[in-house]
Design a protein around this motif. Sequence first.
Motif, PDB file in Angstrom:
ATOM      1  N   ALA A   4       0.835  -1.199   0.000  1.00 17.94           N
ATOM      2  CA  ALA A   4       0.000   0.000   0.000  1.00 17.94           C
ATOM      3  C   ALA A   4       0.866   1.244   0.000  1.00 17.94           C
ATOM      4  N   TYR A  13      -4.688   1.835   1.691  1.00 17.44           N
ATOM      5  CA  TYR A  13      -5.149   0.858   0.710  1.00 17.44           C
ATOM      6  C   TYR A  13      -6.138   1.514  -0.244  1.00 17.44           C
ATOM      7  N   VAL A  16     -10.749  -1.091   1.162  1.00 21.39           N
ATOM      8  CA  VAL A  16     -10.892  -2.027   2.277  1.00 21.39           C
ATOM      9  C   VAL A  16     -12.331  -2.516   2.256  1.00 21.39           C
ATOM     10  N   THR A  45      -4.309  -1.884  -4.295  1.00 24.35           N
ATOM     11  CA  THR A  45      -4.096  -2.544  -3.006  1.00 24.35           C
ATOM     12  C   THR A  45      -5.439  -2.686  -2.289  1.00 24.35           C
ATOM     13  N   HIS A  47      -7.674  -4.877   1.087  1.00 21.67           N
ATOM     14  CA  HIS A  47      -7.723  -5.777   2.233  1.00 21.67           C
ATOM     15  C   HIS A  47      -9.183  -5.909   2.665  1.00 21.67           C
ATOM     16  N   ARG A 164      -6.914  -0.495   9.304  1.00 23.15           N
ATOM     17  CA  ARG A 164      -6.438  -0.294   7.929  1.00 23.15           C
ATOM     18  C   ARG A 164      -7.016   1.021   7.401  1.00 23.15           C
ATOM     19  N   ALA A 166      -8.069   3.413   4.278  1.00 23.12           N
ATOM     20  CA  ALA A 166      -8.564   3.143   2.932  1.00 23.12           C
ATOM     21  C   ALA A 166      -8.989   4.409   2.215  1.00 23.12           C
TER      22      ALA A 166
END
Length: 450
Positions: A4, A13, A16, A45, A47, A164, A166
Motif C-alpha cells: 500500500a 489501501y 478495504v 491494493t 484488504h 487499515r 482506505a
Amino acid sequence: MPQARTDGDVPVYDLVGVGFGPANLALAIAVAEHNAIAGADDVVTAHFFEKQKTFGWHRGMLLDDATMQVSFLKDLVTMRNPNSGFSFLSYLKDRDRLVDFINHKNMYPLRVEFHDYFEWAAAKVDDVVSYDHEVVSVQPVLHDGVITYFDVSARDAHGTVEVRRARNLVLATGLRANLPEGISSSEHIWHNSDFLHRVRGLDPEAPRRFVVVGAGQSGAEVAAHLHERFPNAEVCAVFARYGYSPADDSSFANRIFDPAAVDEFYHAPEAVKHKLMAYHGNTNYAVVDHDLIAELYRRVYQEKVLGTQRLRLVNVSRPAEVVETEDGVRVTVESLTTGELTVFDADAVVYATGYREADPTEVLGEVAEHCRRDERQRLRVGRDYRLDTDGQVLGGIYLQGGTEHSHGITSSLLSNLAVRVGEILESVVGRRSPSIPAQPEYAVSATASH
C-alpha cells in the motif's frame, strides 16, 4: 501482495472491504486479476475483514441434496472474465471432476459443491483477508477539512484491534435473518439460516412433530428434509397460500437478472421500477423449484393413499401464537378463511421467513451523516454502486447489497456478481488520485488494542 502507498507513515489501501462472502470474494479475485497484468503504478491494493473464522456462505442450509438455483456459469468470474482461472470449471478441473460434471448434463450444481468452489477460490486470495475480525468502527481521516480516507478498525477474538486506512470502502455486510415481530430465536424456535446447526444434534427417532413456517424455497427444503430425516415425526408446513408457488425460471423472465437489466432498471422512473419488481418477484421471492413441489405433492398423496399422514400442509393459515413449553413449543395456527384455531405441540418450529437487508451505513458511524438519502430515506447510490455523499467526503463508499431499490432484483443475488465487482473496481481505479496529502488532521496507528 502489493504494498500500500503511504499517508505519512500510515499505509493507505485503495480499498478495504467489510465482509468477505461471495460478493467481496469476487471483488478480491477481480483485484488479483487486475494486478496480474497491471503496471507498477496501476496496481490496486486491497484488504478485507470477515467476522467468521473461515469462509462460509449459508452453511445452515447446505443440505446434501439441495441444488443451486443459478447456473454454474454465473460463478464468481465467468460473466466478467470467461478466461479466468477462478471459474467453476477451473475448480472442477482442479478437483478432477470436469468430465464427470459434463457427463452429468446439469447446469445447477449441488449447493455443497458450489460452497466448496467458493472455499477453493477464497483460499487462493486469503493473503488479503483477515478472518475472525469484526469491524467495530470507521473513522474519517481529514485533509483540508475533507474526508479523504477512512480508518477501518476490526477486533479479533482476543480483543486486539487491527486498523487499515482506505481510500475506498466496499460494504458487503450481507443479509440478516428475518423473524416475525415478537419472535426470538431459542432452543425450540429456529430460523432456517441455523437449520443444520440445530438439527444435527437431534436423535432421528426422537422428535414427534415439527412446524415449518414459510412457503418459499427454504421452507419447502426444510419440510422435505425433516420429513425424510425423522421417520417418526409429523411435519406441519404452515403458510398463507393454498400451496407452494413455482419459481418462474423461464428464459425470457430470467432476463431480469441480465447485466443489461441493471442499466435499464437504474435509469427507469420509480413507477416503472415498482412494476418491474411486482412483475418479476416470482423469479426469486417466496417461490419453489418445480421439481421440489412435485416431490412434496408426491409424498403427501402417497401418505394419503397409505393412510399414514406425516407431512401436513396447513395452508391459508398463519401462526397466531408461539409459546415455548417445558420440552418444546406450542404453536397455535389460525385459519385465514374461518378463523379456526388449531394447536400443535412440537419439538421445534422453523421459520423460513427470509432475510432483510441490513443498513450498510450502521458500521460507518459519523461518516453515515454524509450519505445522501432520497425522499423515502433510501440511500442514494450511483450506477457504479458508489454511495452519493456530500461535498465533505472525497473517499468512496461502495455497496455490495442494499441496492435493490436502485439497481434491481440482483442486489443480493449471485446472478450479476462478477459483472458488478468489475464495475466497482473500474470505478475505484478511474477515480484514483495520484497525489496523497502529506499530513492528515486525524489518524490512528496501524494497529491498536482495546
